[in-house]
Design an enzyme around this catalytic site. Structure first.
Site, PDB file in Angstrom:
ATOM      1  N   ARG D  98       0.801  -1.234   0.000  1.00  0.00           N
ATOM      2  CA  ARG D  98       0.000   0.000   0.000  1.00  0.00           C
ATOM      3  C   ARG D  98       0.831   1.280   0.000  1.00  0.00           C
ATOM      4  O   ARG D  98       0.498   2.239  -0.711  1.00  0.00           O
ATOM      5  CB  ARG D  98      -0.970  -0.003   1.177  1.00  0.00           C
ATOM      6  CG  ARG D  98      -1.941  -1.178   1.194  1.00  0.00           C
ATOM      7  CD  ARG D  98      -2.503  -1.451  -0.165  1.00  0.00           C
ATOM      8  NE  ARG D  98      -3.601  -2.408  -0.161  1.00  0.00           N
ATOM      9  CZ  ARG D  98      -4.090  -2.958  -1.250  1.00  0.00           C
ATOM     10  NH1 ARG D  98      -3.590  -2.658  -2.438  1.00  0.00           N
ATOM     11  NH2 ARG D  98      -5.091  -3.807  -1.181  1.00  0.00           N
ATOM     12  N   ASP D 127      -6.712  -1.294   4.660  1.00  0.00           N
ATOM     13  CA  ASP D 127      -6.071  -0.689   3.500  1.00  0.00           C
ATOM     14  C   ASP D 127      -6.366   0.793   3.382  1.00  0.00           C
ATOM     15  O   ASP D 127      -5.517   1.582   2.997  1.00  0.00           O
ATOM     16  CB  ASP D 127      -6.475  -1.427   2.227  1.00  0.00           C
ATOM     17  CG  ASP D 127      -5.766  -2.766   2.124  1.00  0.00           C
ATOM     18  OD1 ASP D 127      -4.661  -2.875   2.676  1.00  0.00           O
ATOM     19  OD2 ASP D 127      -6.319  -3.683   1.505  1.00  0.00           O
ATOM     20  N   SER D 181     -13.202 -12.357  -1.549  1.00  0.00           N
ATOM     21  CA  SER D 181     -12.524 -11.205  -2.134  1.00  0.00           C
ATOM     22  C   SER D 181     -11.012 -11.434  -2.131  1.00  0.00           C
ATOM     23  O   SER D 181     -10.483 -12.052  -1.213  1.00  0.00           O
ATOM     24  CB  SER D 181     -12.900  -9.981  -1.294  1.00  0.00           C
ATOM     25  OG  SER D 181     -11.868  -9.053  -1.262  1.00  0.00           O
TER      26      SER D 181
END
Lengths: 407, 407, 407, 407
Positions: D98, D127, D181
């Site tokens: 990230r 995130d 996901s």
């Protein structure tokens, strides 16, 4: 969050929390229960009762309590067992009081069937966090109302208008703005804001309330003795006292000698720096004394572990995590270390300083036989030191040999 | 260990190290090189040269050096960047000097082809460890000789007999025994032993050498300003100075106002407790000043990490691990944090206290716009605090819900 | 140290400790008491009794005990509550057994009026330290005799000569030298030395005693369930078992599937590196299971504190400081965290791996309501995250603004 | 926050970020710049360009970049120098990617004159925090837009309706909901949600994308060698490779042998627990290898300090504080330790396990001369151990004597 039906308010009786009281009634149309605690802040509590009654609170909804003994015994003393100091200097005087207030707010909410608590802390400070984290840890469903984060009474003028519109009496000296803001309890006074906002500028003398200036303190040192049992102070000059009495007495002694003033810029949990002026006369004396008794009763393994845990412990308290598993874990470790931290410390108080000048204990680990410069009869064999050093040096030698080898 | 052929001795010129010098010559039949350093202990060095010559050391084997600047720049200042304090109170004045002495001993050994170093520390203390660990880390093959652990001169009488038998001159005041033992350098004086051995008994006033008693300090406070660059003091009252000059000046200022006295019982690395009386006037002022400048230039992430690393860092220095990979790792972290620790601090010196009363810096992180009680124009949205608290409280709520669920 | 009169020897019945037994008798002329413990090393104990009798020890001086339950309950399980791992990988199988042996040696010394204990550990390893620190912590006056540090039987040849000269029977397979040295108990086997000394060379397969090679393990995974109460395993596949039975069973299961082999170079407390081959089948399974149950029952505050304390805790055990105040402090903290670490873990064992594939508990803190990707009915307000981030970012923004300002 | 004028969007080309793109245009009427990075997630980037063009983004506002080398060299490798593992098991595969994305978003904002960045992370996860803290640390004024926290497209149905209403093409397989996901980059894949939400239920096999099941891995072990320089992998089986090539190759090798699968319940920074299934084949191999090379090249002082700092370091990365002073301080310490962490490790890959079975180095600290069971010629004097233990035991004896004294 659905609207609260009944709110327990941390109520000082002052203008701000009186406005909050009224605002809660009008904004949420909810019933208000007031809780006013004597934490040793040095104010009468009965005026708060009258104020609350005046604002229409029925007497069964007015809680006024002296919690000084609980405050010192269950919050201040456990914290001092850890020698807790935030960012090197701050003795956490405000931080340690908040969890107790929240605990009583939540308990009163349970007793009175309230579904919310409210406090007068602003949205910029640490206290809101401390109040609300404590409440959440004690009751997962309790609502927390922080009017300063919600309302539009964002200036002095608007506040006074609201007060007038709602028949809230305004003391004369509250019409103008205070030159700084104060929090106080038995452990300390804290002043901040306004005239104190520039950290380059020395705090004016009128800020101090609980200590004389060192310059005005007695010309002669005063020697006192503090006795500890299991890490807690239990007597001053041989006289046994309750926890709150001890702290009160140490405040008098420390205050008289100008001890415990601190000009400090700290990092708030909410991310900004702020400047505070603190007075912690009794706490400053107590910390010095506790360190003194630990010097002879705590071994290095325990002491060094405590030292390494302390910053995290202090940070937890500062940030409002008193009622958290990790604070309780650290407390268990710290309390374990204090089982034999008993004995007496002699301190010199003089012109702003409190210094340990002697300590003795039945559970002392100090051994004159080992340390003496005199001929010793076998307590310690100096030749052992050679082997001790040799093995401690081994890895350093291997490192040095590698360095040489690699060039 | 095979017998040494040539030994570099840490030589003060005093009676004890003169005896050691002679003992090395007679016991090992080895050549002796003397190293006498000015670390700011406040003694003339030239008499040491004369003494060494008198004991038959050729002039090329006599090393006399002023290492004060190196001492402060490369040892004291890096340590103060960490705010290093051992066991809550001790500023490590002796500990930090030993690695430098060892470094020079090892370097001189290399220059002169010596295969060993020797020192006058006893087998009971920390200094032997510090000397020898440092040496091992710098030269894996160097031998270390600690006569106090080896010889049979275990009483004052035997020492004096040895001295007389070997024509070592004995100063009159050395015939009797000193009432306590002293170590001194630019950072501090340390006194221990004899009259100081009972930690319950207050240290007599004649122990102090570098500070006036607070009672005898000036009646008027003195205000000074210290300027920092990258964590190191570079100027006093606006006047730029070298590292050693700064510390010398701060010693004068602090000493005049009675700052930096410490009565302390500490845990030695070798396992026993000992009581020391320390005077660190300049260091005490410097620590307070450094903390003051960090308050506005260090953010909480860096500051709290430093606080949590400090006890281990201080312990490493105390235990003699200055030249170790882990001290160097911690130093790398600490130095990284100091890159913008620049600015000026204002201090008040008065009757034993040094307190920060103001600080300012171009690299300040203090933001009046964020902290102000006044209406703020968008720098900070108080409503953000609600979400901040909500998420910090989430795990506490889940814990509280579990507790309620389990009953 | 004056000569011991009566010594309690940690006696395995093997050749080496038999030689020690005899050597103690001849060197010190002292009475010997033998202590042989079943720690789960997988050897019969009665032969040790016969050997001791053969060497002239009267039966009242022969102590043979099964301490497996105490070992697992009071030593292994408390350690596993901490997830203790030394230097990232080693499960401390040898380290954790030594304090228990010392404890019994000291207790037997007290019962039999012995003034010393003796052990068969060499002067190069950690075990001598662990034995002797434990003994010192339990009895300040007990003497510790470590023949390997004292005698001149410094080669295999000399040992065998001494054995023959003293009528100590030598098993045939002990005439030649073992290709490596082994220690074993219920938690692990440890092999080192000789063929294992070069850390670049893969350990030969014959070193392993308690685990099959993963290549030889079953082709089909096996799924098991372990149930915990307060951090300790109490049942396997639903069947309640005693601590030692659980570890025995896990050893079988783990060993069958080739779990828990470790090829490791570690740092000994005495300063050198050594290479060991460890097998800890049951412990490896247990650690994975304990981590699994903590994942749902421990909150992040407690868990992260545990993680940060663990390296120090493991180091203390490795270095022999089980009976130290600081280990007990850490244990108090760790045990505090385990009060609700109860529930069941499902593990997959296959070809050398033990992996957690499921876990459930009445005291779970996992909240599907909070974490779900589905529409949630108010358990969590995503907007709170904005404020949470905003305040966490504040100090980073202030730092970035300073950086920009200073250019 | 005033409305953004120009936004740089982290754009994958998928349905969700396409909807975000459109929503930003319609909600804020702002210009959108897209940034699509190849982090090794294993997807073509050019379709993202086409999608962006289709949605009306001019080509000068479409940034598509291969950042794999930067990712591994400047983020993954520094992190692996620390052996960073979150909560005992998680290799931080998502967390470490990230900051790099944010860094490029902020840089592109600067280049294109944008005043905001936007990302597709939800309000429940970590995130969002990582993206936004990184951005704040790099640009104090940048706005961060997190549509998932703002919009009312809170169900799959609403999202699809919005897509259709805005002519966003919907791939057939996106009409239904995915059963879980996924996030992926060169270091790992992460899967969570839906079928994985119950932590008691084993993850279905179709979740895994980058590793074969251990059961399906080759029947024969594979041995590989990894070479390190200064803590970073530089070659596999003797062949030098770039950082990203090494990680790619290790992914192949580890994936083929079923290494690096993890079923994990973790504590999110936002306060809840979540369950994830991770695959980190190359990272798992790399961690084992790095530990192996450190075993012989890092001394215990450095190694133990690293171990004690690691949990905090990992927590900082997990929580999104990569660009913080404290992470940089820790990195400075860690990097300092890696200067001689060079050499080669031999690993065995088999059926889900990667184990170190040999290691060698020119800068090895392992000394066979010290550790050998054979007669040693003076490298180590076992008698030194007696003194070493004696002094380590001293404080424990003093404690034991006190205990006895107090009864």
């Amino acid at each position: 969050m659905s609207a609260p039906k009944k709110v327990v308010l941390a109520y000082s009786g002052g203008l701000d929390t009186s406005i909050i009281l009224k605002w809660l009634q009008t904004e949420y149309g909810c019933e208000v229960v007031t809780f006013t605690a004597d934490l040793g802040q040095g104010e009468e509590l009965e005026p708060a009762r009258k104020k609350a009654e005046l604002l229409g609170i029925p007497s069964e909804n007015i809680y006024i309590e002296d919690v000084r003994e609980e405050f010192v015994k269950d919050f201040v003393f456990p914290m001092f067992r850890a020698n807790a100091v935030y960012e090197g200097l701050y003795l956490l005087g405000t931080s340690i009081a908040r969890p107790l207030i929240s605990k009583r707010l939540v308990e009163i909410a349970r007793e009175t069937g309230a579904d919310a608590i409210a406090h007068g802390a602003t949205g910029k400070g640490n206290d809101q966090v401390r109040f609300e984290l404590s409440a959440a840890a004690l009751d997962p469903d309790i609502k927390c109302i922080a009017p300063w984060r919600e309302w539009d009474l964002t200036s002095r003028t608007k506040l006074l208008e609201f007060a007038e519109a709602n028949q809230i009496p305004i003391a004369k000296d509250k019409r103008g703005e205070a030159p700084f803001s104060v929090d106080a309890n038995l452990l300390h006074t804290s002043s901040e804001g306004k005239v104190l906002e520039d950290p380059a500028v020395m705090a004016p003398d009128y800020v101090f309330q609980r200590t004389v200036a060192p310059e005005d303190a007695p010309e002669t040192p005063e020697y006192i003795e503090i006795t500890f049992e299991k890490g807690d102070a239990v007597a001053i000059n041989g006289e046994a006292m309750s926890p709150a009495t001890i702290l009160t007495k140490l405040n008098e002694l420390g205050g008289k000698h100008g001890c415990g003033r601190l000009d400090f810029v700290e990092n708030r949990f909410v991310g900004m720096k702020s400047r505070g002026i603190y007075e912690t006369p009794g706490g400053t004396v107590l910390l010095e004394a506790h360190r003194g008794i630990e010097q002879i009763t705590l071994d290095s393994g325990a002491g060094h572990l405590k030292d390494s845990l302390m910053p995290r412990y202090a940070e937890l308290i500062y940030n409002g995590f008193w009622f958290s598993p990790e604070r309780e874990m650290l407390q268990a470790a710290i309390d374990k270390s204090q089982e034999l931290v008993s004995g007496t410390v002699r301190l010199k108080l003089y012109k702003g300083s409190a210094t340990c000048v002697g300590r003795w204990s039945d559970s002392s680990l100090y051994s004159e036989a080992h340390v003496t410069f005199e001929d010793d009869a076998g307590a310690y064999d100096q030749k052992d030191a050679a082997g001790f050093i040799q093995l401690n040096a081994l890895r350093l030698r291997l490192l040095a040999a590698r360095k040489r080898r690699l060039g």
